[in-house]
Enzyme design. Structure first.
Site, PDB file in Angstrom:
ATOM      1  N   HIS A 199       0.811  -1.218   0.000  1.00  0.00           N
ATOM      2  CA  HIS A 199       0.000   0.000   0.000  1.00  0.00           C
ATOM      3  C   HIS A 199       0.846   1.271   0.000  1.00  0.00           C
ATOM      4  O   HIS A 199       0.419   2.307  -0.516  1.00  0.00           O
ATOM      5  CB  HIS A 199      -1.000  -0.025   1.167  1.00  0.00           C
ATOM      6  CG  HIS A 199      -2.016  -1.130   1.015  1.00  0.00           C
ATOM      7  ND1 HIS A 199      -2.594  -1.765   2.076  1.00  0.00           N
ATOM      8  CD2 HIS A 199      -2.535  -1.707  -0.109  1.00  0.00           C
ATOM      9  CE1 HIS A 199      -3.443  -2.696   1.621  1.00  0.00           C
ATOM     10  NE2 HIS A 199      -3.412  -2.671   0.299  1.00  0.00           N
TER      11      HIS A 199
ATOM     12  N   HIS B 230      -7.975  -7.916  -7.948  1.00  0.00           N
ATOM     13  CA  HIS B 230      -8.257  -8.755  -6.764  1.00  0.00           C
ATOM     14  C   HIS B 230      -8.501  -7.785  -5.614  1.00  0.00           C
ATOM     15  O   HIS B 230      -7.644  -7.565  -4.768  1.00  0.00           O
ATOM     16  CB  HIS B 230      -7.081  -9.663  -6.447  1.00  0.00           C
ATOM     17  CG  HIS B 230      -6.789 -10.685  -7.501  1.00  0.00           C
ATOM     18  ND1 HIS B 230      -6.270 -10.355  -8.727  1.00  0.00           N
ATOM     19  CD2 HIS B 230      -6.946 -12.027  -7.502  1.00  0.00           C
ATOM     20  CE1 HIS B 230      -6.130 -11.469  -9.445  1.00  0.00           C
ATOM     21  NE2 HIS B 230      -6.525 -12.494  -8.717  1.00  0.00           N
TER      22      HIS B 230
ATOM     23  N   SER C 175      -6.740  -1.914  -0.754  1.00  0.00           N
ATOM     24  CA  SER C 175      -6.475  -1.250  -2.038  1.00  0.00           C
ATOM     25  C   SER C 175      -7.705  -0.510  -2.562  1.00  0.00           C
ATOM     26  O   SER C 175      -7.603   0.601  -3.092  1.00  0.00           O
ATOM     27  CB  SER C 175      -5.983  -2.272  -3.071  1.00  0.00           C
ATOM     28  OG  SER C 175      -6.922  -3.318  -3.230  1.00  0.00           O
TER      29      SER C 175
ATOM     30  N   GLU D 149     -13.616  -8.677  -7.667  1.00  0.00           N
ATOM     31  CA  GLU D 149     -13.374  -9.548  -6.516  1.00  0.00           C
ATOM     32  C   GLU D 149     -14.167 -10.832  -6.721  1.00  0.00           C
ATOM     33  O   GLU D 149     -15.360 -10.782  -7.013  1.00  0.00           O
ATOM     34  CB  GLU D 149     -13.798  -8.812  -5.224  1.00  0.00           C
ATOM     35  CG  GLU D 149     -13.963  -9.664  -4.006  1.00  0.00           C
ATOM     36  CD  GLU D 149     -12.735 -10.478  -3.604  1.00  0.00           C
ATOM     37  OE1 GLU D 149     -11.616  -9.932  -3.576  1.00  0.00           O
ATOM     38  OE2 GLU D 149     -12.898 -11.685  -3.333  1.00  0.00           O
TER      39      GLU D 149
ATOM     40  N   GLY E  17     -10.753 -11.633 -11.821  1.00  0.00           N
ATOM     41  CA  GLY E  17      -9.904 -10.500 -12.158  1.00  0.00           C
ATOM     42  C   GLY E  17      -9.134 -10.687 -13.459  1.00  0.00           C
ATOM     43  O   GLY E  17      -8.865  -9.720 -14.179  1.00  0.00           O
TER      44      GLY E  17
ATOM     45  N   ASP F 238      -3.195  -8.451  -7.488  1.00  0.00           N
ATOM     46  CA  ASP F 238      -2.817  -8.819  -6.113  1.00  0.00           C
ATOM     47  C   ASP F 238      -3.463 -10.155  -5.729  1.00  0.00           C
ATOM     48  O   ASP F 238      -4.341 -10.205  -4.872  1.00  0.00           O
ATOM     49  CB  ASP F 238      -3.300  -7.684  -5.179  1.00  0.00           C
ATOM     50  CG  ASP F 238      -2.907  -7.913  -3.730  1.00  0.00           C
ATOM     51  OD1 ASP F 238      -2.011  -8.724  -3.460  1.00  0.00           O
ATOM     52  OD2 ASP F 238      -3.513  -7.249  -2.860  1.00  0.00           O
TER      53      ASP F 238
HETATM   54  C1  LIG Z   1      -4.606 -10.384  -1.262  1.00  0.00           C
HETATM   55  S1  LIG Z   1      -6.337 -10.239  -1.272  1.00  0.00           S
HETATM   56  C2  LIG Z   1      -6.596  -8.637  -1.946  1.00  0.00           C
HETATM   57  C3  LIG Z   1      -6.218  -7.501  -1.087  1.00  0.00           C
HETATM   58  C4  LIG Z   1      -6.471  -6.139  -1.674  1.00  0.00           C
HETATM   59  N1  LIG Z   1      -5.987  -6.053  -3.053  1.00  0.00           N
HETATM   60  C5  LIG Z   1      -5.821  -5.088  -0.844  1.00  0.00           C
HETATM   61  O1  LIG Z   1      -4.689  -4.698  -1.138  1.00  0.00           O
HETATM   62  O2  LIG Z   1      -6.447  -4.632   0.104  1.00  0.00           O
HETATM   63  C6  LIG Z   1      -6.783 -11.236  -2.644  1.00  0.00           C
HETATM   64  C7  LIG Z   1      -8.265 -11.204  -2.961  1.00  0.00           C
HETATM   65  O3  LIG Z   1      -8.462 -11.811  -4.240  1.00  0.00           O
HETATM   66  C8  LIG Z   1      -9.689 -12.512  -4.230  1.00  0.00           C
HETATM   67  N2  LIG Z   1      -9.605 -13.464  -5.375  1.00  0.00           N
HETATM   68  C9  LIG Z   1      -9.098 -14.706  -5.432  1.00  0.00           C
HETATM   69  N3  LIG Z   1      -9.087 -15.165  -6.701  1.00  0.00           N
HETATM   70  C10 LIG Z   1      -9.611 -14.156  -7.483  1.00  0.00           C
HETATM   71  C11 LIG Z   1      -9.840 -14.011  -8.880  1.00  0.00           C
HETATM   72  N4  LIG Z   1      -9.521 -14.968  -9.763  1.00  0.00           N
HETATM   73  N5  LIG Z   1     -10.370 -12.841  -9.315  1.00  0.00           N
HETATM   74  C12 LIG Z   1     -10.690 -11.841  -8.438  1.00  0.00           C
HETATM   75  N6  LIG Z   1     -10.478 -11.938  -7.113  1.00  0.00           N
HETATM   76  C13 LIG Z   1      -9.939 -13.073  -6.629  1.00  0.00           C
HETATM   77  C14 LIG Z   1      -9.755 -13.098  -2.832  1.00  0.00           C
HETATM   78  O4  LIG Z   1     -11.081 -13.398  -2.478  1.00  0.00           O
HETATM   79  C15 LIG Z   1      -9.151 -11.957  -1.990  1.00  0.00           C
HETATM   80  O5  LIG Z   1     -10.146 -11.081  -1.528  1.00  0.00           O
END
Ligand SMILES: C[S@@+](CC[C@H](N)C(=O)[O-])C[C@H]1O[C@@H](n2cnc3c(N)ncnc32)[C@H](O)[C@@H]1O
Length: 282
Positions: A18, A41, A98, A116, A142, A162
């Site tokens: 971040h 993500h 994010s 998401e 994503g 991410d």
């Molecule tokens: C590391 S966390 C994201 C944190 C966020 N980007 C942040 O910085 O606050 C990863 C997220 O991706 C989601 N996720 C997993 N596979 C995904 C996909 N194929 N497409 C979109 N989201 C996905 C998970 O549910 C989770 O909420």
């Protein structure tokens, strides 16, 4: 899918990611023309650090709360502390992820798309996150969004990738989707997060990124444990493609400031270096 970011929100890796995100968003705002952000993500946007899950893991204690206690007032981190609303003597109730940081950076002319996979998380983000820009929240994949929405009509923009890296195929899927997106929108800034688990794994990640032969790749790695310790997440890695001017020096200073405060007994390291040159040889 088992991954739940609420256990990890505000840990050292979130902080490292971040800090770089806020720096890249600030750089985009230096010009008036509109920009587009795709967060592939996105998570739920705001994380309750008093939830049973966050308290159980204790990761935010050793991450953002330790950093605020020891580092508030450090000029290098001032923009990040302002963005998350850190104040002397007070603990953060909710940690902005994010989605929240991107939403706060948007001006009325800017747009963002947050994707998401978990519908409940996507709905929570839509409920919790407000801003001046034009925002869309999608429950879905994503990687499919990279294909469907790039290039956008705006000429400038930023893409955050991410993933949770839950399954072994994720690296291959991610690299392919990123390379394809970059082919269609080469001028955007891309930021990809990756875990650092050990020295050999980190070298292999860098090699796989370099093999894409995409110019202007900056890596920013921050480890708070020694690489060879079998500790799980030893460090947080980022590759930033088309980084804003000044990002190399800024991230080195910022990561050293974080490392000084968060690495137990000075373990780990900071490395900020170019993985690929300004232009690839033909
Ligand atoms: C590391 S966390 C994201 C944190 C966020 N980007 C942040 O910085 O606050 C990863 C997220 O991706 C989601 N996720 C997993 N596979 C995904 C996909 N194929 N497409 C979109 N989201 C996905 C998970 O549910 C989770 O909420």
């Amino acid at each position: 899918m088992n991954y739940q970011h609420v256990y990890h929100a505000g840990n050292f890796a979130d902080v490292a990611k971040h800090v770089a995100l806020v720096h890249c968003l600030d750089a985009l705002k230096r010009k008036d023309s509109a920009f587009f952000v795709l967060d592939t993500h996105s998570g739920r946007g705001l994380y309750d650090l008093r939830s049973p899950q966050a308290l159980k893991s204790g990761e935010a204690e050793l991450g953002i709360h330790k950093l605020i206690a020891q580092g508030l007032g450090d000029e290098t981190l001032a923009a990040y502390f302002a963005a998350i609303g850190a104040r002397a003597g007070s603990r953060l109730g909710r940690y902005p992820g994010s989605t929240a940081l991107i939403a706060a950076a948007l001006r009325p002319q800017d747009r963002a798309l947050f994707v998401e996979a978990m519908p409940a998380e996507a709905r929570a983000a839509e409920r919790l996150i407000h801003g001046e820009g034009r925002m869309r929240f999608e429950a879905g994949d994503g990687y499919a969004a990279l294909k469907a929405h790039l290039p956008p009509i705006e000429r400038r923009g930023f893409v955050l990738i991410d993933p949770p890296y839950e399954n072994v195929d994720e690296w291959r899927t991610m690299l392919r989707a990123f390379a394809d997106a970059h082919g269609r929108w080469p001028g955007a800034t891309y930021m990809i997060w990756y875990p650092i688990l050990g020295a050999a794994q980190r070298r292999s990640v860098h090699k796989r990124l370099q093999a894409l032969a995409i110019p202007k790749m900056l890596c920013a790695d921050l480890a708070i444990h020694d690489d060879e310790v079998e500790i799980g997440l030893a460090g947080s890695g980022l590759v930033i493609v088309n980084p804003p001017f000044g990002a190399d020096a800024y991230l080195l200073a910022a990561y050293e400031a974080i490392h000084r405060r968060l690495a137990p007994a000075a373990r780990g390291y900071v490395e900020v270096a170019r993985l690929t040159p300004e232009r690839m040889a033909q």
